[in-house]
Design a protein around this motif. Structure first.
Motif, short mmCIF file in Angstrom:
data_model
loop_
_atom_site.label_atom_id
_atom_site.label_comp_id
_atom_site.label_asym_id
_atom_site.label_seq_id
_atom_site.Cartn_x
_atom_site.Cartn_y
_atom_site.Cartn_z
N GLU A 44 0.43 15.47 20.68
CA GLU A 44 -1.19 15.50 20.65
C GLU A 44 -1.62 15.02 21.83
O GLU A 44 -0.58 13.66 22.14
CB GLU A 44 -1.85 15.43 19.40
CG GLU A 44 -1.56 15.97 18.51
CD GLU A 44 -2.04 15.70 16.94
OE1 GLU A 44 -2.15 16.59 16.37
OE2 GLU A 44 -2.85 14.31 17.11
N ARG A 45 -2.25 15.68 22.16
CA ARG A 45 -3.00 14.40 23.78
C ARG A 45 -3.83 12.64 22.79
O ARG A 45 -4.26 13.43 21.39
CB ARG A 45 -3.74 15.45 24.27
CG ARG A 45 -4.92 14.86 25.06
CD ARG A 45 -5.50 15.40 26.33
NE ARG A 45 -4.27 16.87 26.45
CZ ARG A 45 -5.46 17.62 26.98
NH1 ARG A 45 -6.16 17.69 27.47
NH2 ARG A 45 -4.63 18.75 27.11
N GLU A 46 -3.03 12.47 23.71
CA GLU A 46 -3.29 11.15 22.90
C GLU A 46 -4.42 9.84 23.90
O GLU A 46 -4.18 10.22 25.60
CB GLU A 46 -2.59 9.86 23.14
CG GLU A 46 -1.22 9.77 24.35
CD GLU A 46 -0.21 8.69 23.68
OE1 GLU A 46 -0.35 7.98 22.51
OE2 GLU A 46 0.31 8.25 24.12
N PHE A 47 -5.44 9.42 23.72
CA PHE A 47 -6.40 8.60 24.54
C PHE A 47 -5.27 6.76 25.09
O PHE A 47 -4.71 7.06 24.79
CB PHE A 47 -7.64 7.48 23.20
CG PHE A 47 -8.19 6.49 24.06
CD1 PHE A 47 -7.36 5.44 23.69
CD2 PHE A 47 -8.72 6.73 25.38
CE1 PHE A 47 -8.21 4.59 24.10
CE2 PHE A 47 -9.48 5.68 25.59
CZ PHE A 47 -9.10 4.44 25.10
N VAL A 48 -5.76 7.02 26.13
CA VAL A 48 -5.28 5.90 27.31
C VAL A 48 -5.76 4.87 27.37
O VAL A 48 -6.37 3.60 27.30
CB VAL A 48 -3.87 6.45 28.19
CG1 VAL A 48 -3.85 5.17 29.35
CG2 VAL A 48 -3.70 7.80 27.98
N SER A 49 -7.15 5.31 27.64
CA SER A 49 -7.78 4.82 28.45
C SER A 49 -9.28 5.20 28.67
O SER A 49 -9.28 6.25 29.19
CB SER A 49 -7.65 3.49 30.18
OG SER A 49 -8.42 2.59 30.19
N ALA A 50 -10.71 3.79 28.40
CA ALA A 50 -11.73 4.45 28.97
C ALA A 50 -12.58 3.56 29.62
O ALA A 50 -12.17 2.49 29.88
CB ALA A 50 -12.47 5.13 27.23
N ILE A 51 -12.92 3.89 30.53
CA ILE A 51 -14.14 2.87 31.02
C ILE A 51 -15.99 3.46 30.68
O ILE A 51 -16.21 4.71 30.84
CB ILE A 51 -14.06 2.71 32.24
CG1 ILE A 51 -15.27 1.86 33.17
CG2 ILE A 51 -14.55 3.72 33.87
CD1 ILE A 51 -15.20 1.09 34.69
#
Length: 125
Positions: A44-51
């Motif tokens: 599945e698509r997974e979160f890596v980083s966000a701003i």
């Protein structure tokens, strides 16, 4: 509408460095989240980083903390994901995503309406 274009992927050896870029165009924004997700084959698509755009606060998934750094250029409406000490398990298609809302979880891909086309990152052992 917001259009996102990623660049910077490639094939590297374990331990190498890559820098991904994501440029946004279309509707201007001063708030919201811009994020990177990744999807490996069969996963599945997974979160890596966000701003968070208004504050510059950054967030990372545990597996990349200390290795990846997310930064932005407000003037260019762009973000950059600096990836150091790459590992074979980082191999995936990396997607840039954007949302105007700040009221739902930033790590859930379902909360992002705008997506780039993705860029392949392959890390050889």
């Amino acid at each position: 509408q917001v259009q996102l274009v990623e660049s910077g992927g490639g094939l590297v050896q374990a331990g190498a460095v890559l820098r991904l870029s994501c440029a946004a165009s279309g509707r201007t924004f001063s708030s919201g989240y811009m994020a990177w997700f990744r999807q490996a084959p069969g996963k599945e698509r997974e979160f890596v980083s966000a701003i968070r755009w208004s504050t510059g606060s950054t967030y990372y998934t545990d597996s990349v903390k200390g290795r990846f750094t997310l930064s932005r250029d407000n003037a260019k409406n762009a973000v950059y994901l600096q990836m150091n000490s790459l590992k074979p398990e980082d191999t995936a298609v990396y997607y840039c995503a954007f949302r105007f809302s700040v009221f739902t979880s930033y790590y859930n891909p379902s909360n992002y309406p705008y997506w780039g086309q993705g860029t392949q990152v392959t890390v050889a052992a």
